[in-house]
Design an enzyme around this catalytic site. Structure first.
Site, PDB file in Angstrom:
ATOM      1  N   ASP A 167     -14.160  22.088 -30.436  1.00 47.43           N
ATOM      2  CA  ASP A 167     -13.053  23.034 -30.152  1.00 47.43           C
ATOM      3  C   ASP A 167     -13.095  23.976 -31.550  1.00 47.43           C
ATOM      4  O   ASP A 167     -14.106  24.434 -31.498  1.00 47.43           O
ATOM      5  CB  ASP A 167     -11.682  22.159 -30.140  1.00 47.43           C
ATOM      6  CG  ASP A 167     -10.453  22.943 -29.650  1.00 47.43           C
ATOM      7  OD1 ASP A 167     -10.541  23.216 -28.494  1.00 47.43           O
ATOM      8  OD2 ASP A 167      -9.847  23.516 -30.496  1.00 47.43           O
ATOM      9  N   HIS A 190     -11.288  16.979 -22.249  1.00 44.82           N
ATOM     10  CA  HIS A 190     -11.798  17.702 -23.515  1.00 44.82           C
ATOM     11  C   HIS A 190     -12.006  17.161 -24.996  1.00 44.82           C
ATOM     12  O   HIS A 190     -12.798  17.332 -25.674  1.00 44.82           O
ATOM     13  CB  HIS A 190     -10.552  18.849 -23.473  1.00 44.82           C
ATOM     14  CG  HIS A 190     -10.633  19.953 -24.826  1.00 44.82           C
ATOM     15  ND1 HIS A 190     -11.937  20.856 -24.929  1.00 44.82           N
ATOM     16  CD2 HIS A 190      -9.974  20.090 -26.036  1.00 44.82           C
ATOM     17  CE1 HIS A 190     -11.797  21.366 -26.126  1.00 44.82           C
ATOM     18  NE2 HIS A 190     -10.761  21.012 -26.692  1.00 44.82           N
TER      19      HIS A 190
END
Length: 293
Positions: A107, A272
């Site tokens: 991320d 994620h």
């Protein structure tokens, strides 16, 4: 007391004027630096780091502006530019005695890792990216109703004042939203870790917003300059990604290949937060990538 990664030593390391990073270190052997994402801290690597430390020196910092690391006041475009944060990481590794190292990021941490690979190719031997596109491509593919999934990118891109006030007003709800909707298996982030993420994020709203604001401004400028100059990632690159490229209508591997000629692109079946939901897959990808170290 905040949770820690068992078996890791903790220290603060100065990386720039008036900026020190909170870092966990363990193991011996060739070094691997692991960079966390949003809205997390270095704790997101707890499973992966413990495995890799069996035969590598593993370095897990909180990024500038996050966790227990310093949070300088945003005084201009460069304070939270990924170029600045990447320089922090290179300085950290050198302070710990490593001129060259493998680097993995998730991320936000992956965006820092990409910038480190572009700016400091002499230092980064291998690069792994978890579930992002490079900044310029991220903005290129966000359009129409599909961009609703990235509403936070647009909110935190606004000038100082409004986003900070809005997020402060309901910080746990805001940050908790992402921990909930980006996770397929809620058990991957136990209550103690979730509480640590929320507490750390609650205390870092201005710097988190500044990090995202930079990605809508100066970080795009840096990527555009690299694209125009033909600057690409020279080291072997491994990318792990959800199948959101197909869902949003673009070829994620092709976009990555434009930046990384030596690319291994893998689609994974999890949410994620893959280092917490599928740590064995992440460990294997990193180990395969750095097998020649």
């Amino acid at each position: 007391m905040a949770p820690t990664i068992p078996g890791f030593d903790y220290r603060r390391v100065a990386v720039a004027d008036d900026v020190a990073l909170h870092v966990a270190v363990a193991g011996s052997g060739s070094p691997i630096v692991l960079l966390h994402g949003f809205p997390q801290t270095h704790l997101m690597w707890r499973h992966v780091a413990a495995d890799l430390a069996a035969d590598h020196t593993v370095i897990c910092p909180d990024l500038r502006g996050y966790g227990a690391s310093d949070k300088p006041v945003d005084t201009g475009a460069d304070t939270y530019a990924k170029r600045t944060m990447a320089a922090d990481v290179v300085s950290l590794a050198r302070a710990l005695g490593h001129e060259r190292f493998a680097l993995a990021g998730h991320d936000r941490g992956a965006l820092v890792a990409i910038r480190a690979g572009l700016d400091h190719p002499e230092a980064i031997t291998h690069l792994a990216s978890l579930d992002v596109l490079p900044t310029l491509d991220m903005w290129d593919v966000m359009h129409g109703t599909g961009a609703a999934v990235g509403f936070h990118l647009y909110l935190m891109a606004q000038p100082p004042g409004l986003p900070e006030r809005m997020i402060h007003a309901a910080a746990d709800v805001f940050f908790g939203h992402f921990l909930d909707v980006w996770t397929r298996d809620p058990r991957a982030i136990p209550n103690e870790i979730r509480a640590a993420y929320l507490a750390a994020s609650r205390a870092a709203v201005p710097s988190i917003v500044a990090d995202y604001r930079a990605s809508a401004g100066v970080d795009v400028e840096h990527d555009r300059a690299d694209r125009a100059a033909g600057n690409r990632l020279r080291m072997p690159v491994a990318v792990l990604q959800q199948d959101w490229g197909a869902a949003l209508g673009f070829d994620a591997a092709a976009r990555w290949r434009a930046w990384a000629p030596d690319l291994r692109h893998t689609t994974v079946s999890c949410g994620h937060f893959m280092a917490e939901e599928a740590p064995a897959d992440v460990v294997k990808a990193i180990r395969d990538l750095v097998a020649d170290l």
